[in-house]
Design a protein around this motif. Structure first.
Motif, PDB file in Angstrom:
ATOM      1  N   ASP A   1       0.847  -1.186   0.000  1.00  0.00           N
ATOM      2  CA  ASP A   1       0.000   0.000   0.000  1.00  0.00           C
ATOM      3  C   ASP A   1       0.885   1.240   0.000  1.00  0.00           C
ATOM      4  O   ASP A   1       1.710   1.438   0.889  1.00  0.00           O
ATOM      5  N   LYS A   2       0.719   2.072  -1.002  1.00  0.00           N
ATOM      6  CA  LYS A   2       1.596   3.235  -1.129  1.00  0.00           C
ATOM      7  C   LYS A   2       1.350   4.278  -0.055  1.00  0.00           C
ATOM      8  O   LYS A   2       2.201   5.130   0.191  1.00  0.00           O
ATOM      9  N   LEU A   3       0.184   4.236   0.582  1.00  0.00           N
ATOM     10  CA  LEU A   3      -0.045   5.126   1.711  1.00  0.00           C
ATOM     11  C   LEU A   3       0.829   4.705   2.888  1.00  0.00           C
ATOM     12  O   LEU A   3       1.381   5.547   3.600  1.00  0.00           O
TER      13      LEU A   3
ATOM     14  N   ARG B   1       0.368  12.907   0.858  1.00  0.00           N
ATOM     15  CA  ARG B   1      -0.929  12.235   0.916  1.00  0.00           C
ATOM     16  C   ARG B   1      -2.006  13.226   0.501  1.00  0.00           C
ATOM     17  O   ARG B   1      -2.198  14.265   1.143  1.00  0.00           O
TER      18      ARG B   1
ATOM     19  N   VAL C   1      -3.172   4.430  -4.129  1.00  0.00           N
ATOM     20  CA  VAL C   1      -2.450   3.778  -3.033  1.00  0.00           C
ATOM     21  C   VAL C   1      -2.536   2.264  -3.106  1.00  0.00           C
ATOM     22  O   VAL C   1      -1.671   1.562  -2.569  1.00  0.00           O
TER      23      VAL C   1
ATOM     24  N   ILE D   1      -1.642   9.252  -3.664  1.00  0.00           N
ATOM     25  CA  ILE D   1      -0.453   9.954  -3.199  1.00  0.00           C
ATOM     26  C   ILE D   1       0.147  10.708  -4.383  1.00  0.00           C
ATOM     27  O   ILE D   1      -0.117  10.392  -5.543  1.00  0.00           O
TER      28      ILE D   1
END
Length: 258
Positions: free
Chosen positions: A60-62, A88, A110, A144
């Motif tokens: 998860d890129k978050l 974010r 994300v 993001i």
């Protein structure tokens, strides 16, 4: 596993599919990709899964955007490698300015993988940027933003000629249940065309192996004393035994190269 010589025991399964498709007994019953009973075998210690079930949270890129703070909080250390600057879109203090700079930035969903959904602002059309704006406004926490990073090149022999090509390195970290260490070398992805910057596997780069110029005198490295400093190649806090921790490194490469 059935072979031409009969059944052979399998000690390690290198997993490349999502958790939900892995075992139709425990996850999606309609999955034709998984192996029934694999989770029970792993729980009993009869087989090791690499990557382990549940490690997809690191994709998860978050989560990636929080990694420096996670390292500081849990390890009491500064990250050895810096993250790409990551904002974010759900945070109001950033959103307005970033929405005005969509043509300068890289926007990523994300939960995307393999480059799915990435919009590279300088290469996008006005219509694509307008659609992106609508999607971000509808669900800002699903996105993001990152700057476009300028890449260096390495000399590469392609089609009988030596020329510059963009590459990235995919390192691997091994968890033996008590410590984690980074293996020497790894896989290098090489862009096929000069100037090409997208090195995602689904876009067709070549993937040769890489190795250090001089192998370490001892491997794996010795354990770190509690509270001691971290240096490249030393173990860190253990997680799930048998986990290959390369996926976050891959995500780092993908976002860095976007």
């Amino acid at each position: 596993m059935r072979t031409t010589k009969g059944f052979e025991p399998v000690h390690v399964v290198y997993r490349r599919i999502d958790d939900e498709f892995l075992d139709p007994v425990h996850f999606r019953a309609d999955s034709a990709l998984g192996c029934p009973g694999l989770i029970d075998a792993a729980r009993a210690g009869n087989v090791t899964l690499a990557n382990a079930v549940g490690n997809g949270v690191a994709d998860d890129k978050l989560v990636y955007s929080y990694m420096p703070d996670i390292i500081r909080y849990h390890l009491g250390e500064e990250p050895v490698l810096r993250n790409v600057d990551t904002w974010r879109m759900g945070e109001p203090e950033h959103a307005d300015e970033l929405l005005d700079r969509l043509d300068e930035l890289v926007l990523e969903p994300v939960d995307g993988s393999g480059g799915k959904g990435i919009v590279i602002g300088p290469q996008a059309t006005r219509a694509e940027l307008d659609e992106l704006r609508r999607e971000v406004l509808a669900d800002p926490w699903a996105w993001i933003a990152q700057p476009v990073v300028q890449l260096s090149t390495v000399p590469t022999f392609v089609d009988g000629e030596l020329g510059p090509r963009h590459v990235d390195l995919r390192p691997f970290a091994v968890n033996d249940g008590s410590r984690v260490w980074v293996l020497p070398g790894g896989l290098t992805r090489v862009a096929l065309a000069e100037g090409e910057r997208e090195l995602l596997a689904r876009w067709g780069p070549r993937t040769p192996g890489s190795s250090p110029g001089r192998p370490p005198s001892s491997w794996p490295p010795p354990s770190r004393s509690p509270g001691g400093p971290t240096t490249p190649g030393t173990p860190t806090t253990p997680g799930t035994p048998g986990t290959w921790s390369a996926r976050m490194s891959v995500e780092v490469d993908v976002t860095r190269l976007a």
